[in-house]
Scaffold this active site. Sequence first.
Site, PDB file in Angstrom:
ATOM      1  N   ASP A  83       0.691  -1.372   0.137  1.00  0.00           N
ATOM      2  CA  ASP A  83      -0.082  -0.002   0.131  1.00  0.00           C
ATOM      3  C   ASP A  83       0.816   1.196   0.064  1.00  0.00           C
ATOM      4  OD1 ASP A  83      -2.387   1.460   0.250  1.00  0.00           O
ATOM      5  OD2 ASP A  83      -2.461   1.472   2.328  1.00  0.00           O
ATOM      6  N   HIS A  84       0.614   2.309  -0.865  1.00  0.00           N
ATOM      7  CA  HIS A  84       1.062   3.342  -0.973  1.00  0.00           C
ATOM      8  C   HIS A  84       2.905   3.415  -1.014  1.00  0.00           C
ATOM      9  CE1 HIS A  84      -2.066   5.906  -0.402  1.00  0.00           C
ATOM     10  NE2 HIS A  84      -2.594   5.167   0.432  1.00  0.00           N
ATOM     11  N   HIS A 223      -9.366   4.936  -2.043  1.00  0.00           N
ATOM     12  CA  HIS A 223      -8.595   4.880  -0.629  1.00  0.00           C
ATOM     13  C   HIS A 223      -9.385   5.836   0.408  1.00  0.00           C
ATOM     14  CE1 HIS A 223      -4.476   3.957  -1.798  1.00  0.00           C
ATOM     15  NE2 HIS A 223      -4.951   3.704  -2.668  1.00  0.00           N
ATOM     16  N   GLY A 224      -9.274   5.657   1.680  1.00  0.00           N
ATOM     17  CA  GLY A 224      -9.901   6.385   2.698  1.00  0.00           C
ATOM     18  C   GLY A 224     -11.078   5.911   2.726  1.00  0.00           C
ATOM     19  N   ASN A 266     -10.076   0.654  -0.083  1.00  0.00           N
ATOM     20  CA  ASN A 266      -9.020   0.380   0.982  1.00  0.00           C
ATOM     21  C   ASN A 266      -9.450   0.891   2.358  1.00  0.00           C
ATOM     22  OD1 ASN A 266      -7.262   0.105  -1.159  1.00  0.00           O
ATOM     23  ND2 ASN A 266      -5.865   1.445  -0.532  1.00  0.00           N
ATOM     24  N   ARG A 272      -8.539  -0.390  12.844  1.00  0.00           N
ATOM     25  CA  ARG A 272      -8.014   0.172  14.203  1.00  0.00           C
ATOM     26  C   ARG A 272      -8.883   0.560  15.100  1.00  0.00           C
ATOM     27  NH1 ARG A 272      -3.172   4.243  11.676  1.00  0.00           N
ATOM     28  NH2 ARG A 272      -2.327   2.793  10.292  1.00  0.00           N
ATOM     29  N   ARG A 293      -3.218 -12.293  25.721  1.00  0.00           N
ATOM     30  CA  ARG A 293      -4.388 -13.125  24.869  1.00  0.00           C
ATOM     31  C   ARG A 293      -5.503 -12.733  25.045  1.00  0.00           C
ATOM     32  NH1 ARG A 293      -1.594 -18.782  26.470  1.00  0.00           N
ATOM     33  NH2 ARG A 293      -1.703 -17.691  28.252  1.00  0.00           N
TER      34      ARG A 293
HETATM   35  P1  13P Z   1      -8.945   4.730   5.808  1.00  0.00           P
HETATM   36  O1  13P Z   1      -7.849   5.479   6.749  1.00  0.00           O
HETATM   37  O2  13P Z   1     -10.113   5.362   5.640  1.00  0.00           O
HETATM   38  O3  13P Z   1      -9.257   3.334   6.486  1.00  0.00           O
HETATM   39  O4  13P Z   1      -8.089   4.440   4.513  1.00  0.00           O
HETATM   40  C1  13P Z   1      -7.088   3.483   4.497  1.00  0.00           C
HETATM   41  C2  13P Z   1      -6.365   3.738   3.070  1.00  0.00           C
HETATM   42  O5  13P Z   1      -6.768   4.328   2.286  1.00  0.00           O
HETATM   43  C3  13P Z   1      -5.151   2.876   3.133  1.00  0.00           C
HETATM   44  O6  13P Z   1      -4.492   2.914   1.977  1.00  0.00           O
HETATM   45  O1  G3H Z   2      -2.484   4.573   3.737  1.00  0.00           O
HETATM   46  C1  G3H Z   2      -2.606   4.794   4.813  1.00  0.00           C
HETATM   47  C2  G3H Z   2      -2.898   3.486   5.664  1.00  0.00           C
HETATM   48  O2  G3H Z   2      -3.706   3.577   7.005  1.00  0.00           O
HETATM   49  C3  G3H Z   2      -1.675   2.945   6.236  1.00  0.00           C
HETATM   50  O3  G3H Z   2      -1.242   3.688   7.554  1.00  0.00           O
HETATM   51  O4  G3H Z   2       1.266   4.294   6.972  1.00  0.00           O
HETATM   52  O5  G3H Z   2       0.278   4.338   9.526  1.00  0.00           O
HETATM   53  O6  G3H Z   2       0.804   2.111   8.191  1.00  0.00           O
HETATM   54  P1  G3H Z   2       0.291   3.656   7.831  1.00  0.00           P
HETATM   55 ZN    ZN Z   3      -4.431   4.948   1.036  1.00  0.00          ZN
END
Ligand code: 13P
Ligand code: G3H
Ligand code: ZN
Length: 339
Positions: A83-84, A223-224, A266, A272, A293
Amino acid sequence: MPLCPMRQMLDEARKSGYGVGAYNVNNMEQIQAIVQAARETLSPLIIQASKGALEYTNLIYLKHLMAAAVEDNPDLPIVLHLDHGPNLKLCKEAIALGFTSVMIDGSIDYDKKTPDGKHPARSFEDNLRATKEVVDYAHARGVSVEGELGTLGGIEEDTHADKVLLTDPNQVEEFCKRTGVDALALAIGTSHGAYKFKHEPVLAMDLISECRKRVADTAFVMHGSSSVPQELIAEVNKYGGKMPGAMGVPIKSIQEAVKRGIQKINVDTDGRLVVTAAIRKVFVEKPGEFDPRKYLGPAREALAALIASKMRDFGTAGHAKDYKPKTLDEMKKFYTKKK
Ligand code: 13P
Ligand code: G3H
Ligand code: ZN
């Protein structure tokens, strides 16, 4: 069942008109919860790891945890996705670890910093160049690639995002054609995290339809996409958290986005939140508890239930057995033919 290329998984989703969630992971409990949800709902699955996740797990731990998930679930099509990805170097590392898909986030130059400590946005041509070099490297190995046009942020005035650049539909066709990306992240007004909107969610839904009109066979990514369920925020706050004003993307909007042409959704923040709520609850209700646990277990169960409900809401449920995953060698041939 071998690991699945993301190209194939999203092609299948596009043809059948459903969305596939891509869920971020950083540890064993998250991975187990997500594959449990996929197993229970018979869903194809994208497990994704960010640069931060790879650093947190020292690469090797995440590699083996993901491999365990695949070995433990031979009947599920599973994509392992970066991711990213900030640059070619990390994409190469992820591919060497066995990821079947990488994102190169070429809309921002992560290797440079402006005087205010932020990463500068890249020009269209620079984004295209950075993306194309990853596509050339990845496709030669049968690995799928996601690119990004535009930057994430809110389209309301006064959001927490400091720079908003919605995707320009006029650039989408040229970008897809010249880079050859398998998937493209569209910026439609969402942002990462728990505070996406101040008032009503406002998303550029027409932009998705417009892009889909111009490009038929590239998957689109949102995303998001966390919904930040208010009952979860209430639970976090009830057990000592402090998250006033958190707000996300309603499930209905995600379903509309899928109808208009999004295939990959995504989600990180919601995972979380549910884990935090479950752990906080144990800490408040059983202050004497000190066996990890006893709080990570309930957190894992709560996460599995949340992801299973998303798999149903996104339409992913029931599609795990629709197709046989292609090997990376088959994908190499597919990309060679396309050239
Ligand atoms: P959220 O923060 O909305 O869960 O988006 C996650 C995301 O886009 C990871 O690439
Ligand atoms: O793109 C963002 C994701 O929520 C990943 O977040 O870079 O804190 O792992 P992170
Ligand atoms: Zn993202």
